[in-house]
Design a protein around this motif. Structure first.
Motif, mmCIF file in Angstrom:
data_model
loop_
_atom_site.group_PDB
_atom_site.id
_atom_site.type_symbol
_atom_site.label_atom_id
_atom_site.label_comp_id
_atom_site.label_asym_id
_atom_site.label_seq_id
_atom_site.Cartn_x
_atom_site.Cartn_y
_atom_site.Cartn_z
ATOM 1 N N LEU A 156 0.844 -1.196 0.000
ATOM 2 C CA LEU A 156 0.000 0.000 0.000
ATOM 3 C C LEU A 156 0.876 1.242 0.000
ATOM 4 N N ASP A 157 1.207 1.691 -1.203
ATOM 5 C CA ASP A 157 2.083 2.860 -1.334
ATOM 6 C C ASP A 157 1.266 4.149 -1.173
ATOM 7 N N GLY A 158 1.855 5.107 -0.480
ATOM 8 C CA GLY A 158 1.172 6.389 -0.298
ATOM 9 C C GLY A 158 0.197 6.355 0.862
ATOM 10 N N SER A 159 0.402 5.376 1.762
ATOM 11 C CA SER A 159 -0.626 5.142 2.794
ATOM 12 C C SER A 159 -0.817 6.342 3.726
ATOM 13 N N ILE A 191 6.872 16.739 -8.758
ATOM 14 C CA ILE A 191 7.999 16.674 -7.820
ATOM 15 C C ILE A 191 7.594 17.448 -6.572
ATOM 16 N N ASN A 192 8.095 17.051 -5.416
ATOM 17 C CA ASN A 192 7.770 17.767 -4.182
ATOM 18 C C ASN A 192 8.696 18.976 -4.085
ATOM 19 N N GLU A 193 8.223 20.108 -4.567
ATOM 20 C CA GLU A 193 9.075 21.298 -4.651
ATOM 21 C C GLU A 193 9.466 21.844 -3.285
ATOM 22 N N ARG A 227 1.964 19.085 -10.835
ATOM 23 C CA ARG A 227 0.929 18.234 -10.241
ATOM 24 C C ARG A 227 1.635 17.220 -9.336
ATOM 25 N N TYR A 228 1.330 17.215 -8.047
ATOM 26 C CA TYR A 228 1.997 16.285 -7.134
ATOM 27 C C TYR A 228 0.999 15.798 -6.091
ATOM 28 N N ILE A 229 0.612 14.546 -6.232
ATOM 29 C CA ILE A 229 -0.387 13.974 -5.319
ATOM 30 C C ILE A 229 0.266 13.533 -4.010
ATOM 31 N N GLY A 230 1.557 13.155 -4.131
ATOM 32 C CA GLY A 230 2.228 12.597 -2.946
ATOM 33 C C GLY A 230 1.917 11.122 -2.807
ATOM 34 N N SER A 231 1.369 10.546 -3.867
ATOM 35 C CA SER A 231 1.133 9.105 -3.939
ATOM 36 C C SER A 231 1.678 8.667 -5.294
ATOM 37 N N LEU A 232 2.778 7.938 -5.250
ATOM 38 C CA LEU A 232 3.535 7.635 -6.472
ATOM 39 C C LEU A 232 2.664 7.041 -7.571
ATOM 40 N N VAL A 233 1.811 6.085 -7.193
ATOM 41 C CA VAL A 233 0.997 5.406 -8.217
ATOM 42 C C VAL A 233 0.064 6.399 -8.891
ATOM 43 N N ILE A 283 6.305 13.967 -16.361
ATOM 44 C CA ILE A 283 7.477 13.392 -15.698
ATOM 45 C C ILE A 283 7.259 13.420 -14.193
ATOM 46 N N TYR A 284 7.662 12.330 -13.546
ATOM 47 C CA TYR A 284 7.671 12.264 -12.077
ATOM 48 C C TYR A 284 9.136 12.183 -11.645
ATOM 49 N N ILE A 285 9.497 13.004 -10.679
ATOM 50 C CA ILE A 285 10.890 12.998 -10.195
ATOM 51 C C ILE A 285 10.907 12.909 -8.675
ATOM 52 N N TYR A 286 11.646 11.922 -8.147
ATOM 53 C CA TYR A 286 12.016 11.959 -6.743
ATOM 54 C C TYR A 286 13.543 11.876 -6.697
ATOM 55 N N PRO A 287 14.227 13.000 -6.628
ATOM 56 C CA PRO A 287 15.694 13.004 -6.746
ATOM 57 C C PRO A 287 16.350 12.713 -5.406
ATOM 58 N N GLY A 313 17.889 9.101 -2.736
ATOM 59 C CA GLY A 313 16.499 9.123 -3.195
ATOM 60 C C GLY A 313 15.633 8.455 -2.149
ATOM 61 N N LYS A 314 14.332 8.645 -2.211
ATOM 62 C CA LYS A 314 13.426 8.061 -1.198
ATOM 63 C C LYS A 314 12.854 6.730 -1.674
ATOM 64 N N LEU A 315 12.618 6.619 -2.969
ATOM 65 C CA LEU A 315 11.849 5.478 -3.468
ATOM 66 C C LEU A 315 12.702 4.220 -3.541
ATOM 67 N N ARG A 316 12.008 3.087 -3.409
ATOM 68 C CA ARG A 316 12.684 1.790 -3.328
ATOM 69 C C ARG A 316 12.816 1.187 -4.717
ATOM 70 N N TYR A 353 10.656 -2.692 -5.159
ATOM 71 C CA TYR A 353 9.193 -2.832 -5.177
ATOM 72 C C TYR A 353 8.469 -1.529 -5.496
ATOM 73 N N GLU A 354 9.178 -0.536 -5.972
ATOM 74 C CA GLU A 354 8.511 0.660 -6.495
ATOM 75 C C GLU A 354 9.068 0.993 -7.885
ATOM 76 N N CYS A 355 10.340 1.300 -7.958
ATOM 77 C CA CYS A 355 10.893 1.844 -9.208
ATOM 78 C C CYS A 355 11.032 0.818 -10.330
HETATM 79 P P1 P6P Z 1 7.210 13.079 -0.081
HETATM 80 C C1 P6P Z 1 4.646 7.812 -0.344
HETATM 81 O O1 P6P Z 1 5.205 7.752 0.950
HETATM 82 C C2 P6P Z 1 5.804 7.757 -1.327
HETATM 83 O O2 P6P Z 1 6.523 6.599 -1.157
HETATM 84 C C3 P6P Z 1 5.279 7.884 -2.741
HETATM 85 O O3 P6P Z 1 4.057 7.266 -2.917
HETATM 86 C C4 P6P Z 1 5.200 9.371 -2.949
HETATM 87 O O4 P6P Z 1 5.346 9.756 -4.306
HETATM 88 C C5 P6P Z 1 6.367 9.893 -2.109
HETATM 89 O O5 P6P Z 1 6.636 8.895 -1.116
HETATM 90 C C6 P6P Z 1 6.004 11.169 -1.407
HETATM 91 O O6 P6P Z 1 7.152 11.569 -0.664
HETATM 92 O O7 P6P Z 1 8.604 13.171 0.525
HETATM 93 O O8 P6P Z 1 7.032 14.010 -1.262
HETATM 94 O O9 P6P Z 1 6.103 13.165 0.909
#
Ligand code: P6P
Length: 335
Positions: free
Chosen positions: A120-123, A213-215, A240-246, A258-262, A270-273, A276-278
């Motif tokens: 459950l990503d973005g929980s 991207i989370n500016e 546009r940034y929902i904060g939920s990767l999916v 484009i989605y960026i998590y640098p 980087g934050k993403l795994r 099981y994500e990238c």
């Molecule tokens: P931040 C949710 O925790 C997540 O793994 C992704 O779904 C989401 O895109 C990203 O982290 C959000 O992270 O640091 O912008 O809150």
């Protein structure tokens, strides 16, 4: 005209999976069954999510996962449901999950597949009723049939995936997946308990005008990322940034973007795994004509060294990802 790897809109997921299997005379049906197991678990999670507000399973479960993140109750429910579905389905010998430190041995030593999953990503969005998702990758095991799953089974490059997908629990619930022959999206009809083909042969646009991207981290981003963000603003792109990767990924799949998590000061790798994500989303992006890198390397070529390793992530319309990489390369050019 639909190519041989898709089907008319309205086909059920079950029928679609069966039709695809028929096109591969040597298919044994194990991968088909594994996909059905994942779909079943997603239906159960969908029900739990839709009841979350009423059944008191919103909010933190009072525990922390391996990431040190507070586990939301639905995280735990999702992890249990998917693990149980894969164990009982019998087609998976091992699982790596965001919610579990070590490899999960499913007790199916004769199964030939392993699954990497973010149940459950973005929980963290659950309590505010924002969409969440499941992300999964499927690989053939490398270790001998009849033995327990090994780290070697889990630490495979993304190019080794036999299938990958995501479930998006949003205004409608969708299952989007690929087995390497294009990407197809299915929309869930809860009253019938069925997924129906709604997005056959998904393709991402070459370019677009949405950047995700989370500016808030702007001043901690690498200079090349800051330069690319400034470029997006000069081009008057939409942020546009929902904060939920999916959710961000799916929107960009449909509209281009484009989605960026640098790398950031807080997440220096980087934050993403990766596992099981990238890898899963990179597989899908490339299957749909998109691009996915860590800012310099193709994500799918990265050789994993740890189950929960992180990576910077640039994914989406190929011309946008390439443009972002050009800015990153300029940053590294000598004077
Ligand atoms: P931040 C949710 O925790 C997540 O793994 C992704 O779904 C989401 O895109 C990203 O982290 C959000 O992270 O640091 O912008 O809150």
């Amino acid at each position: 005209m639909l190519d041989r790897f898709t089907a008319p809109v309205g086909t059920t997921l079950d029928r679609f999976i069966a039709q695809k299997q028929e096109q591969f005379p040597y298919a044994t049906g194990e991968l088909s069954q594994l996909l059905r197991d994942i779909a079943l678990a997603s239906k159960i999670i969908n029900r739990e999510i839709n009841r979350a507000g009423l059944s008191g399973i919103e909010g933190a479960a009072g525990q922390e996962n391996v990431q040190g993140e507070s586990q939301q109750k639905l995280d735990v429910v999702a992890d249990v449901r998917f693990t149980r579905a894969l164990q009982k389905g019998g087609e998976t010998c091992g699982i790596v999950s965001e919610e579990c430190d070590n490899i999960i041995d499913t007790g199916n030593p004769h199964a030939k597949y392993i699954v990497a999953i973010d149940p459950l990503d973005g929980s963290s969005n659950i309590d505010v009723n924002v969409l969440v998702g499941t992300i999964f990758s499927i690989y053939r095991r490398k270790s001998p049939i009849g033995t327990p799953p090994t780290m070697q089974d889990m630490l495979q490059e993304g190019t080794e995936q036999v299938a990958a997908g995501y479930v998006l629990y949003g205004s409608s619930t969708m299952l989007v997946y690929s087995t390497g022959y294009g990407v197809n999206g299915f929309t869930y009809e809860p009253s019938l308990g069925e997924y129906f083909l709604s997005h056959p042969g998904m393709k991402i646009k070459d370019t677009g005008n949405i950047y995700s991207i989370n500016e808030g981290g702007y001043y901690s981003f690498p200079q090349g990322v800051r330069d690319y963000i400034d470029y997006c603003k000069e081009e008057e792109y939409s942020g546009r940034y929902i904060g939920s990767l999916v959710g961000d990924f799916h929107r960009n799949m449909l509209k281009g973007g484009i989605y960026i998590y640098p790398a950031t000061s807080k997440y220096q790798k980087g934050k993403l795994r990766l596992l099981y994500e990238c890898n899963a989303l990179s597989f899908l992006a490339e299957q749909a004509g998109g691009m996915a890198t860590d800012g310099s390397r193709r994500i799918l070529n990265i050789k994993p060294t740890e189950l929960h390793q992180r990576t910077p992530f640039f994914v989406g319309s190929p011309k946008m990802v390439q443009k972002a990489m050009d800015f990153l390369n300029e940053e590294e050019e000598p004077f």
